[in-house]
Motif scaffolding. Structure first.
Motif, PDB file in Angstrom:
ATOM      1  N   VAL A  16       0.926  -1.166  -0.062  1.00  0.00           N
ATOM      2  CA  VAL A  16      -0.029  -0.110  -0.020  1.00  0.00           C
ATOM      3  C   VAL A  16       0.812   1.143   0.145  1.00  0.00           C
ATOM      4  O   VAL A  16       2.134   1.205   0.250  1.00  0.00           O
ATOM      5  N   GLY A  17       0.259   2.305  -0.211  1.00  0.00           N
ATOM      6  CA  GLY A  17       0.948   3.805  -0.112  1.00  0.00           C
ATOM      7  C   GLY A  17       0.859   3.983   1.363  1.00  0.00           C
ATOM      8  O   GLY A  17      -0.060   3.958   2.169  1.00  0.00           O
ATOM      9  N   GLU A  18       2.107   4.983   1.712  1.00  0.00           N
ATOM     10  CA  GLU A  18       2.180   5.430   3.135  1.00  0.00           C
ATOM     11  C   GLU A  18       1.164   6.044   3.346  1.00  0.00           C
ATOM     12  O   GLU A  18       0.698   6.384   4.702  1.00  0.00           O
ATOM     13  N   SER A  19       0.315   6.908   2.537  1.00  0.00           N
ATOM     14  CA  SER A  19      -0.933   7.954   2.940  1.00  0.00           C
ATOM     15  C   SER A  19      -2.337   7.070   2.598  1.00  0.00           C
ATOM     16  O   SER A  19      -3.054   7.696   2.922  1.00  0.00           O
ATOM     17  N   ASP A  20      -2.301   5.882   2.355  1.00  0.00           N
ATOM     18  CA  ASP A  20      -3.406   5.098   2.084  1.00  0.00           C
ATOM     19  C   ASP A  20      -4.127   5.129   3.442  1.00  0.00           C
ATOM     20  O   ASP A  20      -3.453   4.596   4.454  1.00  0.00           O
ATOM     21  N   THR A  21      -5.398   5.486   3.551  1.00  0.00           N
ATOM     22  CA  THR A  21      -6.074   5.285   4.889  1.00  0.00           C
ATOM     23  C   THR A  21      -7.282   4.446   4.815  1.00  0.00           C
ATOM     24  O   THR A  21      -8.000   4.206   3.925  1.00  0.00           O
ATOM     25  N   GLU A  30      -4.389  -0.662  10.206  1.00  0.00           N
ATOM     26  CA  GLU A  30      -5.477  -1.273  10.446  1.00  0.00           C
ATOM     27  C   GLU A  30      -5.229  -2.801  10.092  1.00  0.00           C
ATOM     28  O   GLU A  30      -6.000  -3.558  10.612  1.00  0.00           O
ATOM     29  N   ILE A  31      -4.640  -3.125   8.949  1.00  0.00           N
ATOM     30  CA  ILE A  31      -4.328  -4.601   8.686  1.00  0.00           C
ATOM     31  C   ILE A  31      -3.427  -5.220   9.742  1.00  0.00           C
ATOM     32  O   ILE A  31      -3.965  -6.265  10.264  1.00  0.00           O
ATOM     33  N   ARG A  62      14.533  10.215  -1.473  1.00  0.00           N
ATOM     34  CA  ARG A  62      15.642  11.274  -1.562  1.00  0.00           C
ATOM     35  C   ARG A  62      15.159  12.623  -1.170  1.00  0.00           C
ATOM     36  O   ARG A  62      14.135  13.255  -1.359  1.00  0.00           O
ATOM     37  N   LEU A  63      16.350  13.309  -0.405  1.00  0.00           N
ATOM     38  CA  LEU A  63      16.098  14.707   0.130  1.00  0.00           C
ATOM     39  C   LEU A  63      15.300  15.644  -0.942  1.00  0.00           C
ATOM     40  O   LEU A  63      14.617  16.420  -0.449  1.00  0.00           O
ATOM     41  N   LEU A  64      15.856  15.549  -2.079  1.00  0.00           N
ATOM     42  CA  LEU A  64      15.306  16.729  -2.920  1.00  0.00           C
ATOM     43  C   LEU A  64      13.901  16.479  -3.422  1.00  0.00           C
ATOM     44  O   LEU A  64      13.275  17.365  -4.044  1.00  0.00           O
ATOM     45  N   SER A  65      13.265  15.156  -3.467  1.00  0.00           N
ATOM     46  CA  SER A  65      12.003  15.002  -3.809  1.00  0.00           C
ATOM     47  C   SER A  65      11.347  14.494  -2.527  1.00  0.00           C
ATOM     48  O   SER A  65      10.917  13.097  -2.809  1.00  0.00           O
ATOM     49  N   LEU A  66      11.082  14.982  -1.365  1.00  0.00           N
ATOM     50  CA  LEU A  66      10.440  14.652  -0.302  1.00  0.00           C
ATOM     51  C   LEU A  66       9.031  13.983  -0.878  1.00  0.00           C
ATOM     52  O   LEU A  66       8.208  14.929  -1.398  1.00  0.00           O
ATOM     53  N   SER A  67       8.666  12.784  -0.474  1.00  0.00           N
ATOM     54  CA  SER A  67       7.329  12.287  -0.799  1.00  0.00           C
ATOM     55  C   SER A  67       6.874  11.649   0.455  1.00  0.00           C
ATOM     56  O   SER A  67       7.134  11.207   1.406  1.00  0.00           O
ATOM     57  N   GLU A  68       5.457  11.801   0.579  1.00  0.00           N
ATOM     58  CA  GLU A  68       4.673  11.342   1.547  1.00  0.00           C
ATOM     59  C   GLU A  68       3.897  10.135   0.980  1.00  0.00           C
ATOM     60  O   GLU A  68       2.863   9.432   1.861  1.00  0.00           O
ATOM     61  N   GLU A  69       4.062   9.568  -0.030  1.00  0.00           N
ATOM     62  CA  GLU A  69       3.371   8.315  -0.689  1.00  0.00           C
ATOM     63  C   GLU A  69       4.490   7.102  -0.863  1.00  0.00           C
ATOM     64  O   GLU A  69       4.411   6.895  -1.909  1.00  0.00           O
ATOM     65  N   LEU A  70       5.237   6.975  -0.035  1.00  0.00           N
ATOM     66  CA  LEU A  70       6.378   6.115   0.023  1.00  0.00           C
ATOM     67  C   LEU A  70       5.635   4.726  -0.185  1.00  0.00           C
ATOM     68  O   LEU A  70       4.596   4.350   0.665  1.00  0.00           O
ATOM     69  N   PRO A  71       6.150   3.710  -0.732  1.00  0.00           N
ATOM     70  CA  PRO A  71       5.598   2.331  -0.441  1.00  0.00           C
ATOM     71  C   PRO A  71       5.674   1.803   0.747  1.00  0.00           C
ATOM     72  O   PRO A  71       6.732   1.857   1.536  1.00  0.00           O
ATOM     73  N   VAL A  72       4.633   0.890   1.277  1.00  0.00           N
ATOM     74  CA  VAL A  72       4.700   0.151   2.499  1.00  0.00           C
ATOM     75  C   VAL A  72       4.402  -1.197   2.341  1.00  0.00           C
ATOM     76  O   VAL A  72       3.336  -1.293   1.656  1.00  0.00           O
ATOM     77  N   VAL A  73       4.917  -2.001   3.069  1.00  0.00           N
ATOM     78  CA  VAL A  73       4.628  -3.471   2.696  1.00  0.00           C
ATOM     79  C   VAL A  73       4.282  -4.175   4.148  1.00  0.00           C
ATOM     80  O   VAL A  73       4.933  -3.895   4.942  1.00  0.00           O
ATOM     81  N   VAL A  74       3.347  -4.594   4.261  1.00  0.00           N
ATOM     82  CA  VAL A  74       2.735  -5.444   5.460  1.00  0.00           C
ATOM     83  C   VAL A  74       2.945  -6.891   5.056  1.00  0.00           C
ATOM     84  O   VAL A  74       2.520  -7.445   4.055  1.00  0.00           O
ATOM     85  N   GLU A  92     -10.426  -4.772   2.172  1.00  0.00           N
ATOM     86  CA  GLU A  92     -11.145  -3.521   2.138  1.00  0.00           C
ATOM     87  C   GLU A  92      -9.993  -2.710   2.470  1.00  0.00           C
ATOM     88  O   GLU A  92      -9.788  -1.732   1.876  1.00  0.00           O
ATOM     89  N   PRO A  93      -9.240  -2.763   3.595  1.00  0.00           N
ATOM     90  CA  PRO A  93      -8.109  -1.739   3.979  1.00  0.00           C
ATOM     91  C   PRO A  93      -6.956  -1.728   2.944  1.00  0.00           C
ATOM     92  O   PRO A  93      -6.368  -0.673   2.895  1.00  0.00           O
ATOM     93  N   ALA A  94      -6.867  -2.746   2.218  1.00  0.00           N
ATOM     94  CA  ALA A  94      -5.672  -2.626   1.199  1.00  0.00           C
ATOM     95  C   ALA A  94      -6.223  -1.899   0.047  1.00  0.00           C
ATOM     96  O   ALA A  94      -5.247  -1.271  -0.680  1.00  0.00           O
ATOM     97  N   GLY A  95      -7.436  -1.697  -0.199  1.00  0.00           N
ATOM     98  CA  GLY A  95      -8.025  -0.649  -1.107  1.00  0.00           C
ATOM     99  C   GLY A  95      -7.336  -1.088  -2.341  1.00  0.00           C
ATOM    100  O   GLY A  95      -7.636  -2.003  -3.009  1.00  0.00           O
ATOM    101  N   ASP A  96      -6.670  -0.106  -3.188  1.00  0.00           N
ATOM    102  CA  ASP A  96      -5.998  -0.414  -4.410  1.00  0.00           C
ATOM    103  C   ASP A  96      -4.835  -1.145  -4.324  1.00  0.00           C
ATOM    104  O   ASP A  96      -4.050  -1.569  -5.382  1.00  0.00           O
ATOM    105  N   GLY A  97      -4.079  -1.448  -3.430  1.00  0.00           N
ATOM    106  CA  GLY A  97      -2.889  -2.021  -3.004  1.00  0.00           C
ATOM    107  C   GLY A  97      -2.758  -3.540  -3.601  1.00  0.00           C
ATOM    108  O   GLY A  97      -4.051  -4.041  -3.707  1.00  0.00           O
TER     109      GLY A  97
END
Length: 121
Positions: A16-21, A30-31, A62-74, A92-97
């Motif tokens: 999932v993405g880090e910002s997926d809720t 949630e998972i 990377r510092l020059l392109s701060l992202s809040e949507e990094l990949p997260v693996v459960v 359900e909580p996985a959504g489009d993941g």
């Protein structure tokens, strides 16, 4: 040194993405909480440093392109029966993941304590 015992298992991986809720809570949280409530052997969350998904947009730490949507693996590993019974609770909580299942072997020390129902976990 004892020889480890092995048993067949199933690994459930949810990307999932880090910002997926899910209901105002991070999807990965949630998972994990659902896995704990279901009595699974364990769950771990890993934060990626770079990746892309369905959007084809590369997210990086990377510092020059701060992202809040990094990949997260459960990752959850348990017996096949337990993981398959839990699978509907992840969708359900996985959504489009992405959700994957992989056959694996679980290695345990021969002197490990059995859990309450007498089976080794």
């Amino acid at each position: 040194m004892t020889t480890p015992l092995t048993e067949p298992g199933l690994r459930l991986t949810v990307l999932v993405g880090e910002s997926d809720t899910w209901h105002h809570r991070p999807a990965y949280t949630e998972i994990v909480h659902r896995a704990h409530a279901a009595g699974l052997a364990g769950a771990s969350v890993f934060r990626g440093i770079e990746g892309f998904g369905a959007s084809s947009m590369i997210h990086t730490q990377r510092l020059l392109s701060l992202s809040e949507e990094l990949p997260v693996v459960v990752v959850i590993v348990d017996t096949e029966a337990r993981v398959r019974a839990f699978l509907p609770q992840v969708m359900e909580p996985a959504g489009d993941g992405t959700v994957t299942l992989d056959v694996c072997e679980i290695a345990r020390r021969a002197d490990a304590d059995p859990d309450i129902d007498g089976e080794r976990r």
